[in-house]
Design a protein around this motif. Structure first.
Motif, PDB file in Angstrom:
ATOM      1  N   LYS A  97     -69.379  24.276 -26.359  1.00 17.68           N
ATOM      2  CA  LYS A  97     -68.918  23.926 -27.732  1.00 17.68           C
ATOM      3  C   LYS A  97     -70.169  23.209 -28.761  1.00 17.68           C
ATOM      4  O   LYS A  97     -70.029  21.967 -29.774  1.00 17.68           O
ATOM      5  N   ARG A 127     -70.289  19.785 -27.184  1.00 17.63           N
ATOM      6  CA  ARG A 127     -69.762  18.657 -27.282  1.00 17.63           C
ATOM      7  C   ARG A 127     -70.388  17.300 -26.649  1.00 17.63           C
ATOM      8  O   ARG A 127     -70.738  17.361 -25.158  1.00 17.63           O
ATOM      9  N   SER A 186     -60.239  21.253 -28.985  1.00 17.45           N
ATOM     10  CA  SER A 186     -59.991  22.138 -30.231  1.00 17.45           C
ATOM     11  C   SER A 186     -61.466  23.114 -29.217  1.00 17.45           C
ATOM     12  O   SER A 186     -62.961  22.803 -29.725  1.00 17.45           O
ATOM     13  N   ASN A 237     -63.392  24.632 -31.492  1.00 18.27           N
ATOM     14  CA  ASN A 237     -64.706  24.715 -33.290  1.00 18.27           C
ATOM     15  C   ASN A 237     -66.198  24.593 -32.035  1.00 18.27           C
ATOM     16  O   ASN A 237     -65.992  23.449 -30.575  1.00 18.27           O
ATOM     17  N   SER A 273     -61.158  21.383 -37.353  1.00 18.85           N
ATOM     18  CA  SER A 273     -60.886  22.227 -35.889  1.00 18.85           C
ATOM     19  C   SER A 273     -59.870  23.546 -36.338  1.00 18.85           C
ATOM     20  O   SER A 273     -59.953  23.949 -37.666  1.00 18.85           O
TER      21      SER A 273
HETATM   22 MG    MG Z   1     -61.586  18.345 -31.511  1.00 15.23          MG
END
Ligand code: MG
Ligand code: TXA
Length: 355
Positions: free
Chosen positions: A64, A66, A151, A153, A159
């Protein structure tokens, strides 16, 4: 990734057909071997890995893009299994909201030691969610381990509410994508912190604030729901400090009646190329190019289902500089969640046309 390329796993309508079951067994096997699998839920699609396997969870953050200080929630097939991973039974509030499970809600409770620190970004609490979506439910039951999943994405993007969104963002970065229908709620779960006193709403979603108050009595609302967090704010809702739900072009929320909105756009149309997200009732009247229908003023469920795919769709238009989203100031029921997502998508840019 543990596989050479991303497997697209198509689930057909009759879920219990043996073909579908075999496909979900294959997906669960990937989770059990330490891989990553995207799966549908009624809120948004998730990007899952075995929550008990720190190395597998690390792959989620990588796929991701992230930040590692943003914790993940865990997904179970039944709320009664929560006790294995957190102190659920001694939480007086969980009992009161149990009727909401399975459903679009995540409960934050004190974690047990078997949940690795990477899942919760070092926090002592973990979020627990039990999706209602039948494909998610069967997949999670087959996994037999808790599945950590944000999520599905790329970090910062809206999302994903359908398999194609997930494919666009994560094909080649995850081991498998379970492709099923559109998410029926379309916004991520409501997050309620059951460790704070009184319980605190961290993110509004399909389960409304009003519903939570009816079951829990007093519920506070995190400042992060309606206002921008400063970098030095104590992060009760760690994810809220990051950019969220943003399409490529900057988003502006516009508040005002149809006439005010229309005049605003007519003026802008002289010197800007933009996309518009508008209510169903107004589409004809606005008579513009690049206009997307978010649904009816009277149907927030429809707006919730459409909003992320409308934001994503603006990325497909060449050369637009801005996205204008028509909003109302209603923050009751599901509207609070819609407003919260749009606030984040727009980085809090609101144009108020009301005279
Ligand atoms: Mg999210
Ligand atoms: O509907 C959903 O919740 C979806 C589906 C896939 O289940 N998942 C989802 O995950 O939206 P994610 O990671 O995109 O959003 C979870 C939010 C993040 O903002 C994160 O910071 C917050 O939950 N969160 C997770 N664990 C937390 C914790 N222990 N304390 C406070 N916030 C937490």
């Amino acid at each position: 990734m543990i596989l050479e390329k991303t497997q697209l796993i198509e689930i057909t309508d009759n879920l219990s057909a043996s073909d579908n079951v075999k496909k979900l067994e294959f997906a669960a096997d990937i989770i059990n071997k330490g891989g990553t699998v995207c799966f549908p839920t009624e809120t948004v699609y998730g990007l899952g890995a075995n929550a008990l396997n720190a190395a597998a969870v690390k792959n989620i953050f990588e796929a991701k893009g992230r930040p590692q200080d943003n914790p993940l929630i865990i997904h179970l097939d039944c709320i009664d299994n929560a006790e294995k991973y957190c102190f659920a039974e001694q939480n007086q509030y969980l009992e009161k909201i149990k009727p909401l499970f399975p459903g679009p809600i995540t409960a934050i409770m004190k974690k047990r030691d078997n949940i690795p620190g990477i899942v919760t970004a070092g926090l002592p609490n973990v979020g627990v969610r039990v999706p209602l979506d039948p494909v998610a439910h069967m997949f999670l039951s087959l996994c037999k381990v808790p599945v950590a999943a944000p999520s599905a994405n790329l970090s910062g993007k809206p999302s994903p509410t359908c398999a194609q969104h997930v494919i666009n963002d994560l094909n080649g970065k995850v081991d498998a994508i379970i492709c099923s229908g559109n998410s029926s709620v379309g916004l991520e779960s409501t997050i309620i912190n059951l460790v704070s006193e009184p319980p605190m709403l961290l993110r509004p979603g399909g389960i409304t604030y009003e519903k939570l108050c009816s079951l829990l009595g007093k519920v506070s609302i995190s400042d992060a729901v309606l206002s921008e967090m400063k970098p030095d704010d104590v992060a009760s809702a760690p994810g809220m400090k990051y950019k969220h739900y943003a399409p490529k072009s900057p988003v502006f929320l516009v508040i005002g009646n149809l006439e005010e909105f229309k005049n605003f756009l007519i003026e802008k149309n002289f010197f800007e190329k933009f996309a518009v997200l508008a209510f169903a009732e107004d589409i004809q009247n606005l008579n513009l190019n690049n206009i997307f229908n978010i649904g009816s003023y009277t149907n927030p469920e429809e707006v919730a289902r459409n909003i992320f795919s409308c934001l994503r769709a603006t990325d497909e238009i060449c050369g637009i500089e801005k996205v204008y989203v028509h909003i109302t100031d209603d923050k009751t029921g599901l509207n609070l969640a819609i407003f919260n997502r749009l606030l984040k998508a727009s980085s809090y840019h609101i144009i108020d046309l009301r005279g």
